[in-house]
Enzyme design. Structure first.
Site, PDB file in Angstrom:
ATOM      1  N   ASN A 268       0.714  -1.082  -0.010  1.00  0.00           N
ATOM      2  CA  ASN A 268       0.019   0.067  -0.006  1.00  0.00           C
ATOM      3  C   ASN A 268       0.855   1.135   0.205  1.00  0.00           C
ATOM      4  OD1 ASN A 268      -1.837   2.151   0.441  1.00  0.00           O
ATOM      5  ND2 ASN A 268      -2.886   0.985   2.364  1.00  0.00           N
TER       6      ASN A 268
ATOM      7  N   ARG B   1      -2.485  -1.999  -3.733  1.00  0.00           N
ATOM      8  CA  ARG B   1      -3.749  -1.334  -3.445  1.00  0.00           C
ATOM      9  C   ARG B   1      -3.644   0.086  -4.319  1.00  0.00           C
ATOM     10  NH1 ARG B   1      -5.133   3.354   1.229  1.00  0.00           N
ATOM     11  NH2 ARG B   1      -7.255   3.176   0.953  1.00  0.00           N
TER      12      ARG B   1
ATOM     13  N   HIS C 163     -12.522   2.402   0.308  1.00  0.00           N
ATOM     14  CA  HIS C 163     -12.466   1.547   1.235  1.00  0.00           C
ATOM     15  C   HIS C 163     -13.346   0.132   0.874  1.00  0.00           C
ATOM     16  CE1 HIS C 163     -12.396   4.989   4.427  1.00  0.00           C
ATOM     17  NE2 HIS C 163     -11.430   4.392   4.281  1.00  0.00           N
TER      18      HIS C 163
ATOM     19  N   ARG D  19     -11.235  15.236   8.006  1.00  0.00           N
ATOM     20  CA  ARG D  19     -12.155  15.491   7.041  1.00  0.00           C
ATOM     21  C   ARG D  19     -13.613  16.127   7.491  1.00  0.00           C
ATOM     22  NH1 ARG D  19     -10.600  10.469   3.531  1.00  0.00           N
ATOM     23  NH2 ARG D  19      -8.937  10.125   4.956  1.00  0.00           N
TER      24      ARG D  19
ATOM     25  N   GLU E 126      -7.618  -5.773   4.773  1.00  0.00           N
ATOM     26  CA  GLU E 126      -7.302  -5.528   3.264  1.00  0.00           C
ATOM     27  C   GLU E 126      -6.149  -6.132   2.673  1.00  0.00           C
ATOM     28  OE1 GLU E 126      -8.846  -1.213   3.150  1.00  0.00           O
ATOM     29  OE2 GLU E 126      -7.699  -1.526   5.007  1.00  0.00           O
TER      30      GLU E 126
END
Length: 396
Positions: free
Chosen positions: A8, A89, A178, A238, A382
């Site tokens: 990743n 990823r 996601h 965020r 993941e």
């Protein structure tokens, strides 16, 4: 014996896990952070030990070489050719990719084309891809897209109510994010429910970044992130959903420019912006417990933003069989789970088993037998999804 490394690559980081795929065990894992700075940090876990080194790492190419050299030096692998596949990823696959793919020149050009939709991530993913390709050219490479799981959304769920030409000509639409996590957690939830033919699941991926997804019979039908990962619930830094006119007001009346506003919404809002304390949920929780009113307000807004999406998806799914908590806050904060479920209790008939919620470990049911909706904690994985897809596509 096939070894696969899940990668990743972020804008200034490189996370990795090396798997022995015969039994899906993690051989080693770690992260290289602050790439491009004089005090980059290289953390690697192996054989129950953790090594942390601070050193200058100029770029991703240097980072990958450092990682591979370390694998040899520590005798984690004897030869780099033992690594048969590299799974990458990729945050943004646009409408091009509804599943993982072997990386070729066409895939590279599409990932590059989509960089305007993920300017921090997609260029870094390609940098990581090139670095590994140069270092271990014999290993196959697979791209696993965060957006792929959400390609089952219908137009009524992904088209924005703005002039249609912006979708047709400029690809402006909801893509979500996601997806790899939502896929893993919802699939694991269905297993834990005994693989029913029909299922209605809401996955709450709550971390520094957060999103919720409605999953019907194994398919994503809606998700809270949008054109970018700025949409949806309140997050660490965020804002999540905000009236777009706020942007115009801050530019016209306050004197900010567009770049400043978008940076503020991405980097200075959420838990950090409201609390003034931190973007880390644990810090905000502690401040609230010590009487900080803004920290308490930040928590109250966060929980209500989450339940608003759960309510929305309850309606969209025609009811819900299970709610799953995952990611940093979802997996680790029994306080957050309890507060969210308390707010849902009256409307959805949810009842939490406090012992399972507070003291349990790993994949588990945390609702009581009397609860009308099952509530699970399922740590996301993941990296394992990336490794499995890499193995499958490369026929390893």
């Amino acid at each position: 014996m096939s070894k696969i490394i899940s990668v990743n690559a972020g804008s200034s980081s490189l996370k990795f896990q090396l798997f022995e795929m015969d039994d899906e065990t993690v051989i080693t894992s770690g992260v290289i952070e602050r790439i491009g700075l004089e005090d980059s940090i290289f953390t690697i876990k192996y054989n129950g030990e953790k090594d942390v080194t601070t050193l200058p790492i100029e770029n991703h190419k240097v980072a990958v070489q450092l990682l591979l050299d370390t694998l040899i030096k520590k005798e984690i692998v004897k030869d780099l050719d033992e690594i048969k596949g590299v799974g990458h990823r990729v945050v943004q696959g646009g409408a091009y990719f509804d599943q993982s793919v072997i990386i070729d020149e066409d895939v590279v050009s599409k990932i590059d084309e989509l960089k305007s939709l993920a300017p921090l991530h997609n260029p870094a993913h390609l940098t990581g891809y090139y670095a590994f390709k140069e270092a271990i050219p014999n290993a196959g490479a697979v791209a696993v897209f965060d957006t792929a799981f959400h390609q089952t959304l219908e137009p009524k769920s992904y088209i924005y109510p703005i002039p249609y030409k912006y979708y047709a000509e400029n690809k402006v639409r909801k893509y979500g994010a996601h997806g790899t996590s939502h896929f893993y957690v919802s699939s694991r939830c269905r297993e834990m429910m005994g693989n029913p033919e029909h299922s209605r699941i809401i996955v709450a991926h709550l971390g520094a970044g957060g999103s919720l997804t409605a999953v019907k019979d194994g398919k994503s039908i809606n998700t809270s992130m949008g054109f970018t990962p700025l949409a949806g619930i309140m997050m660490g830094t965020r804002s999540g959903d905000v009236d777009p006119s706020v942007i115009d007001y801050l530019i016209e009346e306050v004197g900010l420019d567009m770049k400043e506003v978008i940076k503020m919404l991405n980097k200075e809002s959420g838990l950090l912006g409201v609390s003034g304390v931190s973007s880390d949920f644990r810090d905000v929780q502690e401040a609230a417990a010590n009487g900080n009113e803004r920290a308490q307000l930040a928590l109250d807004i966060f929980f209500r933003r989450v339940i608003a999406y759960i309510g929305r998806y309850f309606i969209a799914l025609g009811g819900v069989d299970a709610i799953c908590f995952t990611a940093g806050i979802g997996e680790n904060s029994f306080f957050a789970r309890k507060e969210i479920c308390n707010l849902l209790a009256e409307a959805l008939g949810i009842e939490i088993d406090d012992d399972a919620n507070v003291n349990g470990k790993g994949d588990r049911l945390i609702s009581t037998p009397n609860s009308k909706v099952k509530v699970y904690v399922i740590p996301t994985n993941e990296e394992l999804v990336i490794a499995r897809d890499t193995k499958r596509l490369l026929n390893l």
